[in-house]
Structure formats: C-alpha cells, structure tokens
Design an enzyme around this catalytic site. Structure first.
Site, PDB file in Angstrom:
ATOM      1  N   GLY A  48       0.701  -1.530  -0.026  1.00 14.10           N
ATOM      2  CA  GLY A  48      -0.010   0.046   0.000  1.00 14.10           C
ATOM      3  C   GLY A  48       0.869   1.245   0.071  1.00 14.10           C
ATOM      4  O   GLY A  48       0.372   2.273  -0.479  1.00 14.10           O
ATOM      5  N   ASP A 104       0.950   3.486   4.524  1.00 13.73           N
ATOM      6  CA  ASP A 104      -0.068   3.832   3.871  1.00 13.73           C
ATOM      7  C   ASP A 104      -1.315   4.753   4.676  1.00 13.73           C
ATOM      8  O   ASP A 104      -1.549   5.773   4.695  1.00 13.73           O
ATOM      9  CB  ASP A 104      -0.934   2.993   2.967  1.00 13.73           C
ATOM     10  CG  ASP A 104      -1.377   1.742   3.446  1.00 13.73           C
ATOM     11  OD1 ASP A 104      -1.038   1.293   4.712  1.00 13.73           O
ATOM     12  OD2 ASP A 104      -1.776   0.800   2.782  1.00 13.73           O
ATOM     13  N   ASP A 107      -4.877   2.441  10.867  1.00 14.36           N
ATOM     14  CA  ASP A 107      -6.349   1.918  11.083  1.00 14.36           C
ATOM     15  C   ASP A 107      -6.340   1.626  12.640  1.00 14.36           C
ATOM     16  O   ASP A 107      -6.529   2.409  13.443  1.00 14.36           O
ATOM     17  CB  ASP A 107      -6.660   1.006  10.184  1.00 14.36           C
ATOM     18  CG  ASP A 107      -8.234   0.644  10.194  1.00 14.36           C
ATOM     19  OD1 ASP A 107      -8.616   1.335  11.013  1.00 14.36           O
ATOM     20  OD2 ASP A 107      -8.565  -0.311   9.591  1.00 14.36           O
ATOM     21  N   PHE A 156     -13.821   2.760   4.278  1.00 20.91           N
ATOM     22  CA  PHE A 156     -12.916   1.952   3.666  1.00 20.91           C
ATOM     23  C   PHE A 156     -12.238   2.837   2.126  1.00 20.91           C
ATOM     24  O   PHE A 156     -12.821   3.436   1.463  1.00 20.91           O
ATOM     25  CB  PHE A 156     -13.248   0.825   3.146  1.00 20.91           C
ATOM     26  CG  PHE A 156     -11.961  -0.185   2.689  1.00 20.91           C
ATOM     27  CD1 PHE A 156     -11.006  -0.687   3.713  1.00 20.91           C
ATOM     28  CD2 PHE A 156     -11.970  -0.406   1.380  1.00 20.91           C
ATOM     29  CE1 PHE A 156     -10.364  -1.728   3.090  1.00 20.91           C
ATOM     30  CE2 PHE A 156     -10.807  -1.106   0.946  1.00 20.91           C
ATOM     31  CZ  PHE A 156     -10.003  -1.847   1.771  1.00 20.91           C
TER      32      PHE A 156
HETATM   33  P1  5GP Z   1      -4.077  -1.418  11.021  1.00 22.93           P
HETATM   34  O1  5GP Z   1      -5.473  -1.770  11.276  1.00 22.93           O
HETATM   35  O2  5GP Z   1      -3.067  -2.616  11.474  1.00 22.93           O
HETATM   36  O3  5GP Z   1      -3.572  -0.256  11.461  1.00 22.93           O
HETATM   37  O4  5GP Z   1      -3.818  -1.571   9.288  1.00 22.93           O
HETATM   38  C1  5GP Z   1      -3.678  -2.678   8.791  1.00 22.93           C
HETATM   39  C2  5GP Z   1      -3.448  -2.335   7.223  1.00 22.93           C
HETATM   40  O5  5GP Z   1      -4.764  -2.614   6.738  1.00 22.93           O
HETATM   41  C3  5GP Z   1      -3.026  -0.882   6.767  1.00 22.93           C
HETATM   42  O6  5GP Z   1      -1.665  -0.653   6.649  1.00 22.93           O
HETATM   43  C4  5GP Z   1      -3.584  -1.353   5.240  1.00 22.93           C
HETATM   44  O7  5GP Z   1      -2.827  -1.895   4.376  1.00 22.93           O
HETATM   45  C5  5GP Z   1      -5.050  -1.778   5.537  1.00 22.93           C
HETATM   46  N1  5GP Z   1      -5.948  -0.821   5.702  1.00 22.93           N
HETATM   47  C6  5GP Z   1      -6.433  -0.338   6.959  1.00 22.93           C
HETATM   48  N2  5GP Z   1      -7.598   0.457   6.547  1.00 22.93           N
HETATM   49  C7  5GP Z   1      -7.721   0.660   5.255  1.00 22.93           C
HETATM   50  C8  5GP Z   1      -8.590   1.095   4.164  1.00 22.93           C
HETATM   51  O8  5GP Z   1      -9.276   2.123   4.542  1.00 22.93           O
HETATM   52  N3  5GP Z   1      -8.204   1.035   2.929  1.00 22.93           N
HETATM   53  C9  5GP Z   1      -7.393  -0.035   2.490  1.00 22.93           C
HETATM   54  N4  5GP Z   1      -7.327   0.077   1.294  1.00 22.93           N
HETATM   55  N5  5GP Z   1      -6.614  -0.570   3.321  1.00 22.93           N
HETATM   56  C10 5GP Z   1      -6.780  -0.473   4.553  1.00 22.93           C
HETATM   57 MG    MG Z   2      -0.303  -0.961   4.760  1.00 23.99          MG
END
Ligand code: 5GP
Ligand code: MG
Ligand code: MG
Length: 183
Positions: A48, A104, A107, A156
């Site tokens: 990403g 990227d 979340d 998303f």
């Molecule tokens: P975390 O929940 O561990 O912070 O995020 C994990 C990964 O989930 C992020 O690095 C990203 O690759 C993916 N991710 C989280 N939210 C989104 C989103 O809204 N869109 C997309 N495309 N990927 C997401």
């Molecule tokens: Mg990521």
C-alpha cells in the site's frame, strides 16, 4: 471504463496529495539534515505504501536508502486481527541507522505497533513513522507517528497505492468506494 467512477466521493485530489507529500518531505529534510551522515533508511510497508514512498523519497533532499517489507495481518476481510507475520523482510541491516517507516494508513494501529517493536530490536539509531493517512478509528492503538499526511474518516479508502481486492492502487486521488462495489 474509468476506475474513478467506482468512487462514492473523493477525499484528497492528486494535487492536494502532491502538496502534502512535498510538505512532509520538506519537514523530514529539515529534521534529518544532521543525521544523513549516519545513514537514513526509508522503509516501505508493501504494497500500500509503495506509491507514497516513491513520491516522498523524491521530496527528501538528503541521501537515503530505500528498503521494503511486506507483512500480512491475519483477520477477517477488511479488519486487522493484530497478529502480524513478516512475508518479506528488509534486504539490509538497519543497525545504527535512522529509520523512517512509510505506511499507507494507520487504522487499528496494530500493524505499526508490531513493526516498530520488531524493528527496534534491530538497534537502529532512531525510528519514526510517516503515515500518509490516519483513520479516525475507535480504540486505535497508541502509535507515535511523527509525520502524518492526512486525517481521514473511518471509511474504507482506496487510491494512491491503497487497494480493494488488489484494484484501485493506480487511482491518482484518494477516495471512498461506492458501497455496491463490495457486494
Ligand atoms: P492497521 O489496522 O493494522 O492499522 O492497518 C493494517 C493495514 O490495513 C493497513 O496498513 C492497510 O494496508 C490496511 N487498511 C486499513 N484501513 C484501510 C483502508 O481504509 N483502505 C485500504 N485499502 N487498506 C486499509
Ligand atoms: Mg499498509
Ligand atoms: Mg490491502
């Protein structure tokens, strides 16, 4: 067929992204000017952050290395479980170097929490995070992000590197997909 027709709305235009990335690069250039001799490594969290890091790197006017890591978080669909596995590790040692992780989107924060812990154990001189987006997610893990591109809503997001089912990474803006795309 136009990929951008699948967006419910645009959050950040190509121009807004370019301006913000330039500002991040300028801030990093200033903050790291006296650290370049010790070595700076930009680490891309694949896939990403690949487009973001490519643009960011060219806005940092200092010598630096670029390295790449791929992680997978086990989980159901679009939610992260917090159990992270390294799929592809760095090519070079980061010991004694100044590490900047390019991500990227923040979340749940669990991916970055894992990555920071794992990279700290390799004894870099310093470690900071530069995330393109920080989502307004409830109960987000407390991750110290020195550089943040944009705050975004808890939707998303796709575009500028971010995918849905491996599509939309090559959309130039950042936006929210139409709900019917998911069903
Ligand atoms: P975390 O929940 O561990 O912070 O995020 C994990 C990964 O989930 C992020 O690095 C990203 O690759 C993916 N991710 C989280 N939210 C989104 C989103 O809204 N869109 C997309 N495309 N990927 C997401
Ligand atoms: Mg990521
Ligand atoms: Mg993805």
């Amino acid at each position: 067929m136009n990929l951008e027709d699948d967006l419910a709305y645009e959050l950040f235009s190509e121009m807004e992204i370019a301006e913000r990335v330039a500002a991040l690069g300028e801030a990093i250039t200033k903050d790291y000017a006296d650290k370049a001799d010790e070595g700076i490594v930009l680490i891309c969290v694949l896939r990403g952050a690949a487009i973001f890091m490519g643009d960011l790197a060219r806005q940092i006017k200092l010598p630096l290395e670029m390295d790449y890591m791929a992680v997978s978080s086990y989980g159901n669909g679009t939610k992260s479980s917090g159990v992270v596995r390294i799929l592809k590790d760095l090519s070079s040692s980061i010991e004694g170097k100044h590490v900047i992780i390019a991500e990227d989107i923040l979340d749940s924060g669990l991916t970055l929490k894992f990555l920071i812990k794992s990279l700290k154990a390799r004894k870099p001189a310093s470690i900071e995070v530069c995330t393109l987006l920080r989502k307004d997610t409830p109960n987000q893990a407390d991750v110290n992000c020195r550089y943040i591109g944009f705050e975004c809503p808890n939707e998303f997001i796709v575009g500028y590197g971010l995918d849905y089912a491996e599509r939309y990474r090559n959309v130039s803006c950042i936006g929210v997909l139409k709900p019917e795309i998911y069903s």
